[in-house]
Design a protein around this motif. Structure first.
Motif, mmCIF file in Angstrom:
data_model
loop_
_atom_site.group_PDB
_atom_site.id
_atom_site.type_symbol
_atom_site.label_atom_id
_atom_site.label_comp_id
_atom_site.label_asym_id
_atom_site.label_seq_id
_atom_site.Cartn_x
_atom_site.Cartn_y
_atom_site.Cartn_z
ATOM 1 N N ASN A 98 0.791 -1.256 -0.051
ATOM 2 C CA ASN A 98 0.083 0.162 0.142
ATOM 3 C C ASN A 98 0.964 1.281 -0.144
ATOM 4 O OD1 ASN A 98 -2.392 -1.551 0.028
ATOM 5 N ND2 ASN A 98 -2.758 -1.460 2.129
ATOM 6 N N VAL A 101 2.311 1.405 -3.350
ATOM 7 C CA VAL A 101 1.289 2.187 -4.412
ATOM 8 C C VAL A 101 0.868 3.611 -4.294
ATOM 9 C CG1 VAL A 101 -1.110 1.943 -5.028
ATOM 10 C CG2 VAL A 101 0.140 0.101 -5.002
ATOM 11 N N HIS A 102 0.907 3.854 -2.912
ATOM 12 C CA HIS A 102 0.515 5.506 -2.496
ATOM 13 C C HIS A 102 1.505 6.414 -2.955
ATOM 14 C CE1 HIS A 102 -1.105 8.635 -0.358
ATOM 15 N NE2 HIS A 102 0.046 8.957 0.219
ATOM 16 N N HIS A 104 3.558 5.783 -5.336
ATOM 17 C CA HIS A 104 3.524 5.590 -6.974
ATOM 18 C C HIS A 104 2.544 6.685 -7.400
ATOM 19 C CE1 HIS A 104 3.715 4.459 -11.258
ATOM 20 N NE2 HIS A 104 2.459 4.408 -11.136
ATOM 21 N N GLU A 105 1.257 6.656 -6.902
ATOM 22 C CA GLU A 105 0.134 7.565 -7.196
ATOM 23 C C GLU A 105 0.577 9.428 -7.013
ATOM 24 O OE1 GLU A 105 -2.903 6.065 -4.768
ATOM 25 O OE2 GLU A 105 -3.474 4.626 -5.867
ATOM 26 N N ILE A 106 1.203 9.325 -5.878
ATOM 27 C CA ILE A 106 1.576 10.707 -5.422
ATOM 28 C C ILE A 106 2.941 11.291 -6.772
ATOM 29 C CG2 ILE A 106 3.027 12.126 -3.808
ATOM 30 C CD1 ILE A 106 1.537 10.700 -1.598
ATOM 31 N N GLN A 108 3.066 10.247 -9.606
ATOM 32 C CA GLN A 108 2.209 10.521 -10.935
ATOM 33 C C GLN A 108 1.547 11.928 -10.714
ATOM 34 O OE1 GLN A 108 -0.374 7.230 -11.457
ATOM 35 N NE2 GLN A 108 0.978 6.289 -12.945
ATOM 36 N N MET A 109 0.946 12.406 -9.718
ATOM 37 C CA MET A 109 0.280 13.594 -9.427
ATOM 38 C C MET A 109 1.509 14.845 -9.922
ATOM 39 S SD MET A 109 -2.201 13.582 -6.413
ATOM 40 C CE MET A 109 -2.885 11.741 -5.999
ATOM 41 N N LYS A 110 2.599 14.662 -9.029
ATOM 42 C CA LYS A 110 3.537 15.695 -9.271
ATOM 43 C C LYS A 110 4.122 15.890 -10.857
ATOM 44 C CE LYS A 110 5.717 15.318 -4.693
ATOM 45 N NZ LYS A 110 6.818 14.626 -3.989
#
Length: 110
Positions: A98, A101-102, A104-106, A108-110
């Motif tokens: 988790n 994954v978190h 990786h998501e952050i 992608q947002m940057k």
């Protein structure tokens, strides 16, 4: 380690994975389990496989790791302790996934 243990001896791998083979009582069980002259050939084979599996693990680890597992009687207990130490329980694994994954998501947002 799985493949190396299987290639070393498949019986050793079974002992590491499932636990020591029980010593069958053929005829009269030995009065003193340490007195090997009273063992049958089948019993000696089982004792040897169990000892090989412990030796296999002892040779595969460092002295520091040896201190962690030296108090256990069976190879399965030793392996389970090493597995929890280095891989963690299922909850720890899930938490690590988790977090990755978190992260990786952050990213992608940057």
């Amino acid at each position: 380690m799985d493949i190396y243990a299987k290639s070393y001896d498949i019986k050793v791998w079974c002992v590491i994975k499932k636990g020591n083979y029980p010593l069958p009582s053929i005829g009269q069980p030995p009065a003193d389990p340490e007195y090997i002259d009273d063992y049958s050939d089948e019993q000696m084979d089982i004792v040897q496989v169990n000892a090989k599996s412990q030796n296999f693990l002892y040779n595969a680890i460092s002295g520091e790791e040896y201190e962690k597992i030296s108090s256990y009687d069976t190879t399965k207990e030793m392996r389970d302790k090493l597995e929890v130490t280095y891989e963690g329980t299922s909850k720890v694994k899930e938490t690590r996934i988790n977090l990755l994954v978190h992260g990786h998501e952050i990213f992608q947002m940057k």
